[in-house]
Write a protein that holds these residues in place. Structure first.
Motif, PDB file in Angstrom:
ATOM      1  N   GLY A  79       0.759  -1.352  -0.014  1.00 52.35           N
ATOM      2  CA  GLY A  79       0.206   0.002   0.034  1.00 52.35           C
ATOM      3  C   GLY A  79       0.899   1.133   0.048  1.00 52.35           C
ATOM      4  O   GLY A  79       0.187   2.388   0.176  1.00 52.35           O
ATOM      5  N   HIS A  80       2.300   1.140   0.008  1.00 51.29           N
ATOM      6  CA  HIS A  80       3.034   2.385  -0.170  1.00 51.29           C
ATOM      7  C   HIS A  80       3.938   2.180  -1.297  1.00 51.29           C
ATOM      8  O   HIS A  80       4.176   1.265  -2.138  1.00 51.29           O
ATOM      9  N   GLY A  81       4.486   3.463  -1.832  1.00 49.08           N
ATOM     10  CA  GLY A  81       5.321   3.300  -2.940  1.00 49.08           C
ATOM     11  C   GLY A  81       4.660   2.912  -4.201  1.00 49.08           C
ATOM     12  O   GLY A  81       3.480   3.269  -4.361  1.00 49.08           O
ATOM     13  N   VAL A  82       5.543   1.865  -4.761  1.00 52.56           N
ATOM     14  CA  VAL A  82       4.739   1.310  -5.903  1.00 52.56           C
ATOM     15  C   VAL A  82       4.332  -0.036  -5.616  1.00 52.56           C
ATOM     16  O   VAL A  82       3.964  -1.055  -6.502  1.00 52.56           O
ATOM     17  N   ARG A  95      -0.024   8.875  -2.389  1.00 55.81           N
ATOM     18  CA  ARG A  95      -0.079   7.665  -3.224  1.00 55.81           C
ATOM     19  C   ARG A  95      -0.509   6.353  -2.149  1.00 55.81           C
ATOM     20  O   ARG A  95      -1.302   5.666  -2.379  1.00 55.81           O
ATOM     21  N   THR A  96      -0.379   6.582  -0.818  1.00 57.15           N
ATOM     22  CA  THR A  96      -0.517   5.685   0.364  1.00 57.15           C
ATOM     23  C   THR A  96      -1.731   5.145   0.445  1.00 57.15           C
ATOM     24  O   THR A  96      -2.930   6.127   0.401  1.00 57.15           O
ATOM     25  N   ASP A  97      -2.091   3.898   0.251  1.00 55.73           N
ATOM     26  CA  ASP A  97      -3.517   3.298   0.550  1.00 55.73           C
ATOM     27  C   ASP A  97      -3.820   3.952   1.950  1.00 55.73           C
ATOM     28  O   ASP A  97      -3.407   3.452   3.145  1.00 55.73           O
ATOM     29  N   GLY A  98      -5.113   4.619   2.373  1.00 50.86           N
ATOM     30  CA  GLY A  98      -5.385   5.082   3.598  1.00 50.86           C
ATOM     31  C   GLY A  98      -5.727   3.946   4.474  1.00 50.86           C
ATOM     32  O   GLY A  98      -5.765   4.185   5.732  1.00 50.86           O
TER      33      GLY A  98
END
Length: 616
Positions: A402-405, A523-526
């Motif tokens: 859920g972070h970066g790519v 971008r991070t998935d909340g």
């Protein structure tokens, strides 16, 4: 310290502005008088339902005399403006005062009652008021009601002129002011006391909340705008009828409240439009209209017990997941060369039981350093360390799920400190890293501690911007500085302002070269932020503390003395088993991320630790 930003700093600002502009423009799009009439009724019903939610939803008071507040406003306008000859505008303003006075009287018999008894008393009070209205026919018109009530005018201009556009904007203003009132009240000390009594009455009372005073204020507050809406409604339809005490008004208002969602300010507003417009669309179905509407209301309540507002949140959740996963997928395909050049390492995707993650690996060197980034960041934050140490060590960094790519993961199973630590262990095993030196920053520091505490192989451990937690949540206020921005770390949705503030606080800078951090937060998935922080209470914190105090593995804590989050006195006083230099090391000017803000000074200190750990 509670994070409570002003409304214009929240993610709700843009949608509200869009809706406000659309509602303001509607009279110029729909010039038909009947359509405007329907919209005026929508606004009135929205005011009634949302203010009922204040006592019923937020306050937990089963007040079924709510429509009596509206009726009092209606009849007080009629009596004041027609019988007593008071100016119509003053009569409208008098209406909420009388409604609040009735609410205060109503509060007296129900102060100590609960549940069904409150319902019975409030229904009886409403029926008593109906009997008074019917019996005083000289003033109220009795069962026939009052007709030809005075209209509102501005000078010689009647608000009914030009297709009732004047009444439309007054109704819209009434709804806007009512919504603002509820929004401010819900976030005030009174609003917190109202919800505290609902959620845990006896605990709230033990903390000094007066049940009688709060119930009185809740009922009076919930009567203010219904009374005002009643006076406005009387001037608009020019009729005051006993029908307002009947099931018709009560049923439609309660339906709007339930369909919109209880304990939501915006749900009643959404449902008022949906239910009223739907009723008009189905007007040609005759008696079947009520059947269809009732069936749809039941379906909404069953499928979404939280109402339309909950359904809207589900749509928002889906949109956010699609947005963040789409950003990650695009960057995986189009920016891989940039990332590889930035880190001087090849990038690959590694599948683990808890999701697929993107891993950067220099693939050279006998000893490995594994870097674990913090919350809402990415592996590229360690670019300066890759440049400084890749000739001496094999360097590996990965994007948490859920972070970066890295793709988004399953929020129910894959977003927690334990699973992040297990992912690190899987990467170590799949890449054959042996016993790496592990460095974790902020949230990554806890992941590194959990990795070590679970017994996975390592040669040394270093953390940064992470305060040891022995007992959760007791040690949180001791280990961290109370800051409203701490709450952003666990917030699912961040507004553009919150995104910028959180990124700035994280790296303690807003210089152009740190702007990529802002992109990684966006971008991070909340769900990752929300789930990790909601599961902190399940982490085996004593196991981590036991490792720090009893383990002989080389350990370092490298912080910035200006770190806005951690308590440095607490960190210094903590008893460590084998800490480098005998206490936490500070990098002046490093803030929360000294490796990023002061890379030269940090790399020098980190290199000294690596040399010390190699000799230990």
């Amino acid at each position: 310290m509670k994070y409570d930003p002003p409304f214009h700093r929240t993610s709700g600002l843009v949608p509200v502005l869009i809706v406000a502009v659309l509602l303001g423009a509607l009279p110029f799009v729909f010039t038909d008088t009947y359509i405007r009439h329907i919209l005026i009724l929508v606004f009135v019903y929205a005011v009634l339902a949302s203010n009922w939610d204040l006592s019923l939803g937020y306050g937990g008071i089963f007040n079924f005399a709510h429509m009596a507040f509206f009726a009092i406003g209606l009849y007080s306008y009629g009596i004041a403006a027609k019988v007593l000859g008071i100016d119509p505008w003053l009569s409208v303003l008098l209406a909420p005062l009388l409604a609040m006075a009735f609410a205060a009287l109503l509060a007296i018999p129900i102060l100590r009652l609960e549940g069904i008894y409150v319902i019975l008393v409030t229904i009886a009070a409403a029926q008593l008021l109906l009997k008074i209205v019917v019996s005083q026919s000289d003033y109220t018109g009795g069962t026939s009601g009052m007709v030809l009530l005075p209209r509102l005018t501005v000078g010689d201009y009647r608000l009914t002129s030009d297709g009732r556009i004047g009444y439309y904007y007054i109704a819209l203003l009434l709804l806007g002011v009512s919504t603002l009132f509820l929004y401010k009240l819900e976030r005030s000390a009174l609003g917190r006391a109202i919800k505290a009594l609902r959620d845990n009455k006896y605990y709230a009372i033990s903390r000094g909340v007066s049940e009688g005073r709060i119930r009185l204020m809740t009922l009076c507050a919930s009567a203010l705008f219904p009374g005002l809406a009643g006076g406005f409604y009387g001037s608009y339809v020019r009729v005051a009828s006993p029908d307002v005490f009947g099931l018709g008004f009560l049923t439609i208002t309660l339906s709007i409240l339930l369909v919109g969602g209880v304990s939501t300010i915006w749900g009643s507003l959404i449902a008022a439009f949906a239910v009223t417009v739907l009723a008009e669309v189905l007007g040609g179905f005759g008696a079947w209209r009520e059947v269809i509407i009732a069936a749809l209301i039941i379906a909404v309540v069953v499928v979404y017990p939280g109402g339309l507002y909950a359904a809207l949140q589900e749509f928002r959740n889906l949109a956010d997941r699609l947005k963040t996963s789409g950003i990650a997928a695009y960057r995986r395909r189009s920016e891989s060369n940039r990332r590889e050049n930035e880190l001087g390492a090849s990038e690959r995707m590694i599948a683990t039981p808890h999701g697929t993650v993107s891993v950067a690996d220099t693939a050279k060197g006998e000893q490995t350093i594994l870097f674990i980034h913090g919350n809402s960041a990415c592996k590229e934050v360690f670019a300066n360390q890759f440049a400084a140490f890749r000739d001496q060590y094999r360097l590996v960094a990965f994007d948490l799920p859920g972070h970066g790519v890295s793709p988004n993961a399953q929020s129910e199973t894959d977003y927690s400190l334990e699973t992040y630590a297990q992912i690190a262990a899987d990467i170590v095993e799949q890449l054959g890293l042996g016993a790496p030196i592990v460095f974790g920053w902020s949230l990554g520091g806890y992941v590194a501690l959990e990795y070590a505490a679970q017994g996975h192989p390592l040669s040394a451990l270093a953390i940064c911007g992470t305060s040891p937690i022995g007992i959760f949540p007791d040690d949180m206020p001791r280990g961290y500085i109370a800051s409203p921005h701490m709450e952003l770390a666990g917030k699912r949705y961040l507004s553009p302002h919150e995104n910028r503030v959180y990124a700035q606080k994280t790296v303690d800078s807003d210089r152009p070269e740190v702007r990529p951090i802002h992109q990684t937060v966006r971008r991070t998935d909340g769900r990752a932020r929300q789930q990790v922080f909601s599961r902190l209470k399940t982490v085996n914190w004593p196991r981590q503390i036991a490792f720090l105090r009893n383990e002989t593995a080389p350990f370092a804590m490298i912080n910035g003395p200006e770190d806005p989050f951690i308590n440095h006195d607490y960190c210094r006083a903590f008893g460590y088993g084998n800490i480098w230099t005998g206490e936490p090391k500070n990098i002046v000017g490093g803030g929360h991320a000294p490796f990023f803000i002061q890379p030269e000074n940090f790399n020098k200190a980190f290199g000294e630790f690596l040399e010390w750990s190699g000799n230990s």
